[in-house]
Design a protein around this motif. Structure first.
Motif, mmCIF file in Angstrom:
data_model
loop_
_atom_site.group_PDB
_atom_site.id
_atom_site.type_symbol
_atom_site.label_atom_id
_atom_site.label_comp_id
_atom_site.label_asym_id
_atom_site.label_seq_id
_atom_site.Cartn_x
_atom_site.Cartn_y
_atom_site.Cartn_z
ATOM 1 N N ILE B 11 0.682 4.039 -8.818
ATOM 2 C CA ILE B 11 -0.077 5.291 -8.677
ATOM 3 C C ILE B 11 -1.101 5.431 -9.804
ATOM 4 O O ILE B 11 -0.785 5.316 -10.983
ATOM 5 C CB ILE B 11 0.862 6.504 -8.728
ATOM 6 N N LYS B 13 -4.085 8.226 -10.927
ATOM 7 C CA LYS B 13 -4.705 9.526 -10.657
ATOM 8 C C LYS B 13 -5.656 9.872 -11.795
ATOM 9 O O LYS B 13 -5.291 9.813 -12.965
ATOM 10 C CB LYS B 13 -3.615 10.600 -10.536
ATOM 11 N N VAL B 50 2.094 14.493 -7.452
ATOM 12 C CA VAL B 50 1.761 13.450 -6.474
ATOM 13 C C VAL B 50 2.928 13.274 -5.499
ATOM 14 O O VAL B 50 2.745 13.211 -4.285
ATOM 15 C CB VAL B 50 1.439 12.114 -7.174
ATOM 16 N N GLY B 53 3.289 16.222 -3.057
ATOM 17 C CA GLY B 53 2.186 16.496 -2.151
ATOM 18 C C GLY B 53 1.147 17.482 -2.636
ATOM 19 O O GLY B 53 0.298 17.910 -1.872
ATOM 20 N N SER B 56 -3.151 14.212 -4.128
ATOM 21 C CA SER B 56 -3.041 12.892 -3.510
ATOM 22 C C SER B 56 -3.557 11.861 -4.506
ATOM 23 O O SER B 56 -4.541 12.108 -5.210
ATOM 24 C CB SER B 56 -3.819 12.836 -2.187
ATOM 25 N N GLU B 61 0.730 3.926 -3.659
ATOM 26 C CA GLU B 61 1.333 4.515 -2.460
ATOM 27 C C GLU B 61 2.736 5.033 -2.741
ATOM 28 O O GLU B 61 3.387 4.647 -3.709
ATOM 29 C CB GLU B 61 1.377 3.483 -1.339
ATOM 30 N N ARG B 63 6.386 5.515 -0.778
ATOM 31 C CA ARG B 63 7.169 5.186 0.410
ATOM 32 C C ARG B 63 8.471 5.964 0.373
ATOM 33 O O ARG B 63 9.130 6.033 -0.658
ATOM 34 C CB ARG B 63 7.492 3.690 0.466
ATOM 35 N N ARG B 68 5.656 4.298 4.568
ATOM 36 C CA ARG B 68 4.614 4.852 3.716
ATOM 37 C C ARG B 68 4.297 6.293 4.136
ATOM 38 O O ARG B 68 4.175 6.589 5.315
ATOM 39 C CB ARG B 68 3.352 3.987 3.842
ATOM 40 N N VAL B 69 4.226 7.169 3.146
ATOM 41 C CA VAL B 69 3.924 8.566 3.468
ATOM 42 C C VAL B 69 2.689 9.019 2.713
ATOM 43 O O VAL B 69 2.421 8.559 1.599
ATOM 44 C CB VAL B 69 5.117 9.496 3.106
ATOM 45 N N GLU B 70 1.937 9.884 3.354
ATOM 46 C CA GLU B 70 0.796 10.495 2.677
ATOM 47 C C GLU B 70 0.849 11.981 2.942
ATOM 48 O O GLU B 70 0.779 12.422 4.089
ATOM 49 C CB GLU B 70 -0.509 9.908 3.204
ATOM 50 N N GLY B 72 -0.581 15.707 2.720
ATOM 51 C CA GLY B 72 -1.790 16.488 2.475
ATOM 52 C C GLY B 72 -1.475 17.747 1.688
ATOM 53 O O GLY B 72 -2.258 18.202 0.869
ATOM 54 N N ASP B 76 3.851 19.361 3.845
ATOM 55 C CA ASP B 76 4.090 18.049 4.445
ATOM 56 C C ASP B 76 5.245 17.351 3.740
ATOM 57 O O ASP B 76 6.117 16.767 4.380
ATOM 58 C CB ASP B 76 2.837 17.162 4.311
#
Lengths: 333, 505
Positions: B11, B13, B50, B53, B56, B61, B63, B68-70, B72, B76
């Protein structure tokens, strides 16, 4: 489990009774004063407790009450809707204008336009995150302008002919109470259920009690806020249409300053302007209280009716002071 | 190790050019309790945000269960089973306990109407299973902070949680509440729910955590089993300092005794308020640090507020340098030189939207103005002095306070009061929620101020801090003074037994 958390840890026993009394005052103070005032009025003026007079208070209050119902939801979310007076007048003019297509159109047209008006305001407030005060102040001006353009700067007054379905509903009565009174009562019953017994109602309270927390807890904040402004617009439009039906015409000068009466009624009814607390039943008591005060001052006869404003204003000030005191006591304990 | 439940890899950011997280990875096994530690500004909060949620990531990534999750939005993340319990309780104080617990998941009857009977019994049952016994109909704000925190936790884990992120969950809990919390964490572990546990309290970390990730300046500097990492090494990893240096200085930065002599500068006698304080008396000499010990709700904060005139009293008097203060007047107390640093700096102290400069100058404005006109030059001078002296780390005097770390916010508050040239400094939990490094600096500062002749009242739930920082400790219990410890008697055990002793009698 190794131990138990017992709460409230700091609250001393014995404070509960006083606490509960303050809570009751907050919620039902308006009702108590209303009962008192009606009792005093009944003893003092023989013309006050007559069916005609009370029915008159009921019908004149019913329109304000309908608007105040929507405002209650808005204020509990911590918002404000200053546009309701103009939207009320707009609803009346639209109803009269829509009569050319029949009574149903005359009712649907104001609902559609005023509802859309609320939707736009709600979107600006909830999605674009503009201040409710500013958005609805713009709405107040905008709705008034729209109304003037429909009525050719107020030169054209549209009529709702006697005998039409809408006029009969607005003017008819049963058991001494006008039809709109029953509709208002039904709306309040539905409003109470919606606010107290549904998830939507819980969300309304949660947003007013702490918007950020509500967001974190998964409350659909944007949707709920948009909906309360739509409701407010719909109810103001409906009240305007019914009032026009009762008067047989869409009067353009109505509703000026009405938003302030509505807010006063809601706050007197125990809803906190800061949001998070309030009730539909309190609002009805607040509306009736304003109605009864006006009526009693008219009964006094030689007292100018202008004093009604003074008394209502003074009363509002007292209520806000008491509310502030009560919530401070509750927080400090 | 089983397949990881949560995999965070690589990650990155950035915030306007500054790298907050630099290729941070973290694996979480099912049922693992993982400590996430680091100083403020190390990237803990960013990493949590992060994972839950709020932010982002720019690279890398996340998981969950191999997929894999994203996210918003936080919603979520919650729907996927990642729940967060924040340091600031994310509940609605005006609503009832049951409504808070079940908001959005209320049991319903026909027509979508909420079944309040079932809602209350369900809520009571859920809370009971976590060892919380409260009237679920009461508004949340009527409960103590600790109970509120437990309810926030109960809410988080009663929604199908797979990963629970706890950000300093114990910062407002009493020891027995901490036990309850750890009981809950134990149960989560049995259910295969993983926990990311953020705390500054080393004891707690060693009690319940399996693995540890140490962050510093946005990078992972250590990752592994916590049991294999000794405390001193952990502290040195967090601080990025030499082991020997840490050992030499100990964990707190107090020098020990001060030269306190002469007549007390503050005498508070017989402070009484029904149900809150009962005949509490405290005296502080110039240059002395007097600690207030006791459990949550023992009346420590109330004593400090009473001295500062911020609490209405039924009886008692406060004398500063021989002058009797008018009771219940904060203005009189400030004028006499009493400065209170409140426990809750977010709501009672800093004004986040104002700059460092404005925040510091606030209380001293009357002193810095002549005829109602404030002299900018004098403010600049004072602000500059204190920013240097307290080593406030900010981009400049005009940076907004909200952007500073907790420790630096605390220093800004201290600076604000020092600018009024007080004689008495009342510090209520001055190091709560700030990282180890800043904590040590604040402690050193308290020391320094006392040695300059200021009388200090120190309230702290951190026993070590209380013992090492104070010359004397007055122990409170249920609003009364139950003991006073000084010299050789002043130990952590001494304080605890003083509290316990009275509980038996």
């Amino acid at each position: 489990m190794t131990s138990t958390v017992t709460a409230p840890a700091e609250a001393p026993p014995g404070a509960g009774g006083r606490e509960r009394f303050f809570g009751l005052m907050q919620r039902h103070g308006a009702t108590a004063v209303l009962v008192l005032l009606v009792a005093v009025g009944s003893v003092s003026f023989s013309s006050f407790p007559t069916g005609d007079n009370l029915g008159n208070i009921a019908i004149t209050s019913s329109f304000l009450a309908t608007v105040a119902l929507g405002m209650t939801f808005v204020i509990i979310t911590g918002g404000i809707d200053l546009s309701v007076g103009s939207v009320f007048a707009l609803g009346g003019v639209l109803a009269a204008y829509g009569m050319r297509w029949g009574s149903f159109a005359a009712l649907l047209l104001p609902l559609a336009v005023c509802g859309a008006f609320g939707l736009v305001q709600g979107l600006l407030i909830a999605r674009v995150r503009l201040a409710p005060f500013i958005v609805t102040l713009a709405g107040l001006l905008g709705a008034r302008g729209l109304l003037l353009s429909i009525s050719n700067e107020g030169a054209t007054t549209y009529l709702i002919p006697h005998g039409s379905l809408l006029a009969r509903f607005g003017q008819g009565s049963v058991l001494g109470l006008g039809y709109p009174v029953y509709l208002t009562l039904a709306l309040f019953a539905a409003g109470a259920v919606l606010l107290q017994r549904t998830r939507f109602g819980q969300c309304v309270y949660a947003i007013g009690g702490g918007e950020d927390a509500a967001q974190l807890m998964g409350v659909p904040v944007t949707r709920t806020k948009v909906l309360v402004y739509v409701m407010s617009g719909l109810l103001a439009g409906l009240a305007g249409a019914l009032n026009a039906a009762r008067l047989s015409s869409g009067v353009t000068i109505l509703g000026t300053g009405m938003e302030l009466d509505v807010i006063a009624a809601v706050v007197i009814g125990g809803t906190l302007l800061t949001g998070g607390a309030g009730s539909v039943s309190g609002t009805i008591a607040g509306v009736l209280l304003l109605g009864v005060i006006q009526n009693l001052i008219n009964q006094i006869g030689d007292l100018s009716s202008s004093y009604q404003q003074v008394v209502s204003g003074g009363f509002l000030a007292v209520v806000v002071v008491v509310q502030t005191y009560l919530s401070r006591v509750q927080r400090l304990r | 190790m089983a397949d990881p439940l949560l995999q965070v890899s690589g990650i990155v950011k950035r915030f306007t050019g500054v790298v907050a997280l630099d290729r941070v990875s973290l694996d979480l096994a099912p049922g693992e309790v993982h400590a996430l530690v680091g100083e403020n500004g190390a990237g803990k909060s960013t990493l949590i945000k992060v994972i839950t949620g709020v932010y982002s990531p720019d690279e890398g990534e996340v998981r969950l269960g191999g997929r894999r999750v994203e996210f918003g939005t936080p919603l979520d993340a919650q729907r996927s089973g990642i729940q967060a319990v924040h340091q600031e309780i994310g509940l609605v104080p005006s609503m009832s306990v049951a409504r808070n617990l079940l908001l959005g998941r209320e049991p319903r009857r026909r027509f979508g109407l909420i079944d309040f009977g079932r809602m209350h019994s369900e809520a009571a049952l859920t809370l009971k299973s976590y060892g919380i016994d409260v009237d679920v109909r009461e508004p949340l704000r009527s409960l103590g902070l600790g109970a509120q925190q437990m309810i926030a936790l109960a809410r988080a884990v009663s929604v199908d949680a797979r990963v629970v992120v706890m950000d300093e969950p114990t910062s407002s809990l009493e020891p027995r509440e901490v036990d309850t919390l750890f009981g809950v964490i134990g149960r989560l572990r049995e259910q295969g729910i993983s926990v990311i546990y953020v705390s500054h309290r080393l004891d707690e970390l060693y009690r319940i955590c399996d693995g540890v990730t140490v962050l510093r300046d946005g990078r992972v500097v250590h990752q592994g089993s916590l049991a294999e990492l000794d405390r001193l090494r952990l502290v040195s990893l967090m601080l990025g300092r030499d082991m020997s240096e840490v050992r030499a200085e100990g964990v707190t930065r107090f020098s020990g005794a001060h030269d306190a002599d002469g007549a007390p500068v503050l005498v508070a006698g017989g402070l009484t308020r029904r149900h809150v304080l009962d005949d509490v008396s405290v005296a502080i000499r110039p240059g002395e640090v007097v600690g207030l010990g006791g459990l949550l709700g023992a009346g420590r904060t109330e004593t400090a507020k009473a001295i500062a005139g911020a609490l209405q009293l039924d009886g008692g008097h406060v004398t500063v340098a021989g002058v009797n203060l008018r009771r219940g007047s904060a203005a009189a107390a400030i004028k006499a030189g009493v400065a209170l640093l409140p426990e809750d700096r977010k709501s009672e102290g800093i004004i986040p939207t104002l700059s460092v400069r404005e925040n510091i100058a606030l209380a001293a404005l009357p002193r810095l103005s002549r005829g109602g006109v404030v002299s900018d030059a004098r403010i600049d001078r004072i602000v500059d002095t204190f920013m240097k002296r307290l080593r406030i780390k900010a981009a400049g005097p005009h940076q907004r306070v909200a952007e500073l770390s907790g420790g630096n916010q605390q220093k800004v508050l201290i600076a604000r009061w020092l600018a009024t040239e007080p004689r008495i400094l009342l510090l209520d939990e001055p190091t709560r929620g700030i990282d180890v490094g800043a904590k040590a600096e604040v402690q050193a500062l308290i020391d320094e101020l006392a040695s300059e002749g200021l009388g200090v009242l120190l309230i702290s739930s951190d026993l070590e801090e209380l013992v090492e920082g104070s010359d004397r400790v007055v122990v409170l219990k249920d609003g009364t003074v139950v003991g006073e410890l000084a010299g050789g008697d002043l130990t952590e055990e001494g304080i605890m037994s003083t509290i316990a002793q009275v509980e038996d009698g």
